[in-house]
Design a protein around this motif. Structure first.
Motif, PDB file in Angstrom:
ATOM      1  N   ARG A  14       0.829  -1.215   0.000  1.00  0.00           N
ATOM      2  CA  ARG A  14       0.000   0.000   0.000  1.00  0.00           C
ATOM      3  C   ARG A  14       0.859   1.260   0.000  1.00  0.00           C
ATOM      4  O   ARG A  14       0.546   2.243  -0.667  1.00  0.00           O
ATOM      5  CB  ARG A  14      -0.934   0.001   1.206  1.00  0.00           C
ATOM      6  CG  ARG A  14      -2.076  -0.948   1.048  1.00  0.00           C
ATOM      7  CD  ARG A  14      -3.031  -0.851   2.196  1.00  0.00           C
ATOM      8  NE  ARG A  14      -4.111  -1.801   2.036  1.00  0.00           N
ATOM      9  CZ  ARG A  14      -5.048  -2.000   2.931  1.00  0.00           C
ATOM     10  NH1 ARG A  14      -5.034  -1.337   4.076  1.00  0.00           N
ATOM     11  NH2 ARG A  14      -5.992  -2.882   2.710  1.00  0.00           N
ATOM     12  N   LYS A  15       1.948   1.226   0.787  1.00  0.00           N
ATOM     13  CA  LYS A  15       2.847   2.382   0.843  1.00  0.00           C
ATOM     14  C   LYS A  15       3.476   2.640  -0.528  1.00  0.00           C
ATOM     15  O   LYS A  15       3.560   3.782  -0.991  1.00  0.00           O
ATOM     16  CB  LYS A  15       3.933   2.157   1.881  1.00  0.00           C
ATOM     17  CG  LYS A  15       4.871   3.326   2.025  1.00  0.00           C
ATOM     18  CD  LYS A  15       5.969   3.034   3.021  1.00  0.00           C
ATOM     19  CE  LYS A  15       6.953   4.182   3.029  1.00  0.00           C
ATOM     20  NZ  LYS A  15       8.224   3.810   3.560  1.00  0.00           N
ATOM     21  N   MET A  16       3.940   1.564  -1.174  1.00  0.00           N
ATOM     22  CA  MET A  16       4.559   1.716  -2.493  1.00  0.00           C
ATOM     23  C   MET A  16       3.560   2.232  -3.518  1.00  0.00           C
ATOM     24  O   MET A  16       3.891   3.105  -4.334  1.00  0.00           O
ATOM     25  CB  MET A  16       5.154   0.380  -2.956  1.00  0.00           C
ATOM     26  CG  MET A  16       6.420   0.017  -2.220  1.00  0.00           C
ATOM     27  SD  MET A  16       7.120  -1.605  -2.583  1.00  0.00           S
ATOM     28  CE  MET A  16       6.794  -1.878  -4.265  1.00  0.00           C
ATOM     29  N   THR A  17       2.333   1.725  -3.482  1.00  0.00           N
ATOM     30  CA  THR A  17       1.344   2.186  -4.458  1.00  0.00           C
ATOM     31  C   THR A  17       0.958   3.642  -4.213  1.00  0.00           C
ATOM     32  O   THR A  17       0.775   4.405  -5.164  1.00  0.00           O
ATOM     33  CB  THR A  17       0.081   1.314  -4.427  1.00  0.00           C
ATOM     34  OG1 THR A  17      -0.451   1.280  -3.121  1.00  0.00           O
ATOM     35  CG2 THR A  17       0.372  -0.087  -4.936  1.00  0.00           C
ATOM     36  N   SER A  18       0.847   4.051  -2.944  1.00  0.00           N
ATOM     37  CA  SER A  18       0.520   5.457  -2.673  1.00  0.00           C
ATOM     38  C   SER A  18       1.679   6.373  -3.069  1.00  0.00           C
ATOM     39  O   SER A  18       1.449   7.458  -3.608  1.00  0.00           O
ATOM     40  CB  SER A  18       0.134   5.657  -1.212  1.00  0.00           C
ATOM     41  OG  SER A  18       1.247   5.429  -0.379  1.00  0.00           O
ATOM     42  N   ASP A  19       2.936   5.960  -2.835  1.00  0.00           N
ATOM     43  CA  ASP A  19       4.077   6.764  -3.263  1.00  0.00           C
ATOM     44  C   ASP A  19       4.106   6.908  -4.780  1.00  0.00           C
ATOM     45  O   ASP A  19       4.369   7.989  -5.313  1.00  0.00           O
ATOM     46  CB  ASP A  19       5.400   6.143  -2.778  1.00  0.00           C
ATOM     47  CG  ASP A  19       5.623   6.316  -1.286  1.00  0.00           C
ATOM     48  OD1 ASP A  19       4.921   7.144  -0.661  1.00  0.00           O
ATOM     49  OD2 ASP A  19       6.517   5.621  -0.744  1.00  0.00           O
ATOM     50  N   PHE A  20       3.843   5.812  -5.463  1.00  0.00           N
ATOM     51  CA  PHE A  20       3.811   5.850  -6.921  1.00  0.00           C
ATOM     52  C   PHE A  20       2.700   6.780  -7.405  1.00  0.00           C
ATOM     53  O   PHE A  20       2.894   7.578  -8.331  1.00  0.00           O
ATOM     54  CB  PHE A  20       3.609   4.434  -7.473  1.00  0.00           C
ATOM     55  CG  PHE A  20       3.495   4.386  -8.960  1.00  0.00           C
ATOM     56  CD1 PHE A  20       4.600   4.580  -9.769  1.00  0.00           C
ATOM     57  CD2 PHE A  20       2.263   4.143  -9.554  1.00  0.00           C
ATOM     58  CE1 PHE A  20       4.489   4.541 -11.146  1.00  0.00           C
ATOM     59  CE2 PHE A  20       2.147   4.100 -10.927  1.00  0.00           C
ATOM     60  CZ  PHE A  20       3.258   4.301 -11.731  1.00  0.00           C
ATOM     61  N   ARG A  21       1.531   6.690  -6.772  1.00  0.00           N
ATOM     62  CA  ARG A  21       0.410   7.529  -7.167  1.00  0.00           C
ATOM     63  C   ARG A  21       0.731   9.006  -6.942  1.00  0.00           C
ATOM     64  O   ARG A  21       0.470   9.852  -7.805  1.00  0.00           O
ATOM     65  CB  ARG A  21      -0.837   7.135  -6.381  1.00  0.00           C
ATOM     66  CG  ARG A  21      -2.067   7.938  -6.802  1.00  0.00           C
ATOM     67  CD  ARG A  21      -3.297   7.562  -6.034  1.00  0.00           C
ATOM     68  NE  ARG A  21      -3.016   7.682  -4.609  1.00  0.00           N
ATOM     69  CZ  ARG A  21      -3.563   6.921  -3.668  1.00  0.00           C
ATOM     70  NH1 ARG A  21      -4.411   5.984  -3.995  1.00  0.00           N
ATOM     71  NH2 ARG A  21      -3.263   7.089  -2.405  1.00  0.00           N
ATOM     72  N   TYR A  22       1.349   9.355  -5.788  1.00  0.00           N
ATOM     73  CA  TYR A  22       1.710  10.750  -5.516  1.00  0.00           C
ATOM     74  C   TYR A  22       2.763  11.257  -6.502  1.00  0.00           C
ATOM     75  O   TYR A  22       2.684  12.384  -6.978  1.00  0.00           O
ATOM     76  CB  TYR A  22       2.210  10.921  -4.089  1.00  0.00           C
ATOM     77  CG  TYR A  22       1.133  10.744  -3.055  1.00  0.00           C
ATOM     78  CD1 TYR A  22      -0.127  11.324  -3.210  1.00  0.00           C
ATOM     79  CD2 TYR A  22       1.365  10.003  -1.915  1.00  0.00           C
ATOM     80  CE1 TYR A  22      -1.113  11.161  -2.268  1.00  0.00           C
ATOM     81  CE2 TYR A  22       0.374   9.828  -0.959  1.00  0.00           C
ATOM     82  CZ  TYR A  22      -0.860  10.406  -1.134  1.00  0.00           C
ATOM     83  OH  TYR A  22      -1.827  10.242  -0.196  1.00  0.00           O
ATOM     84  N   ALA A  23       3.751  10.406  -6.813  1.00  0.00           N
ATOM     85  CA  ALA A  23       4.782  10.811  -7.773  1.00  0.00           C
ATOM     86  C   ALA A  23       4.165  11.045  -9.150  1.00  0.00           C
ATOM     87  O   ALA A  23       4.501  12.019  -9.845  1.00  0.00           O
ATOM     88  CB  ALA A  23       5.874   9.748  -7.855  1.00  0.00           C
ATOM     89  N   LEU A  24       3.250  10.176  -9.551  1.00  0.00           N
ATOM     90  CA  LEU A  24       2.586  10.322 -10.844  1.00  0.00           C
ATOM     91  C   LEU A  24       1.735  11.593 -10.876  1.00  0.00           C
ATOM     92  O   LEU A  24       1.762  12.349 -11.862  1.00  0.00           O
ATOM     93  CB  LEU A  24       1.722   9.090 -11.128  1.00  0.00           C
ATOM     94  CG  LEU A  24       1.069   9.024 -12.493  1.00  0.00           C
ATOM     95  CD1 LEU A  24       2.123   8.957 -13.586  1.00  0.00           C
ATOM     96  CD2 LEU A  24       0.156   7.819 -12.572  1.00  0.00           C
TER      97      LEU A  24
END
Length: 150
Positions: free
Chosen positions: A38-48
């Motif tokens: 979940r942390k990795m997906t949220s970081d990816f989403r914020y970066a995108l």
């Protein structure tokens, strides 16, 4: 999604396969893996989202610059008003204007000579003819760009 009976069946099956000692460790590892995912997906989403916002900002800036350039191209640049020439200055020749020549003497009418005021002139007097000042062309100065090239 799995329903409650399905989850109970999976829990009993995991209890039988791994045993009561290893089941809590497996649950912890599964919880940590889920949290990390979940942390990795949220970081990816914020970066995108940040990249998309940055691209939109750059696009908006380019559009504003293009609009400003279009407005600048449409509005004529006002020419500065020519300053009044100082007293005693010689007028310069403007491009496209001809140099004026002294006034030509006019022929006297046949009915007798008259002066500028329309009064009869006397034969022995000299007539003063007004002459227009001639325009003098001054040498042009080099611009600062010309000085750097030569």
């Amino acid at each position: 999604m799995l329903s409650m009976p399905h989850l109970v069946v999976l829990f009993v099956l995991a209890l039988i396969i791994f045993g009561p000692q290893k089941l809590p460790e497996l649950a912890r590892m599964l919880g940590k893996a889920t949290a990390e995912f979940r942390k990795m997906t949220s970081d990816f989403r914020y970066a995108l989202e940040d990249e998309v916002r940055e691209l939109e900002r750059q696009t908006r800036i380019r559009e504003e610059e293009a609009a400003a350039a279009a407005r600048a191209a449409q509005t004529p640049v006002p020419m500065p008003a020519p300053a009044a020439a100082p007293e005693g200055a010689v007028p310069r020749e403007l491009p496209g204007t001809a140099v004026s020549s002294p006034a030509e003497p006019q022929a006297e009418p046949q009915g007798g000579s008259q002066n500028v005021a329309g009064l009869p002139s006397h034969a022995g007097s000299e007539q003063i003819q007004a002459t227009q000042p001639t325009a003098v062309s001054l040498p042009h100065e080099k611009s600062s760009d010309d000085n750097t090239a030569g």
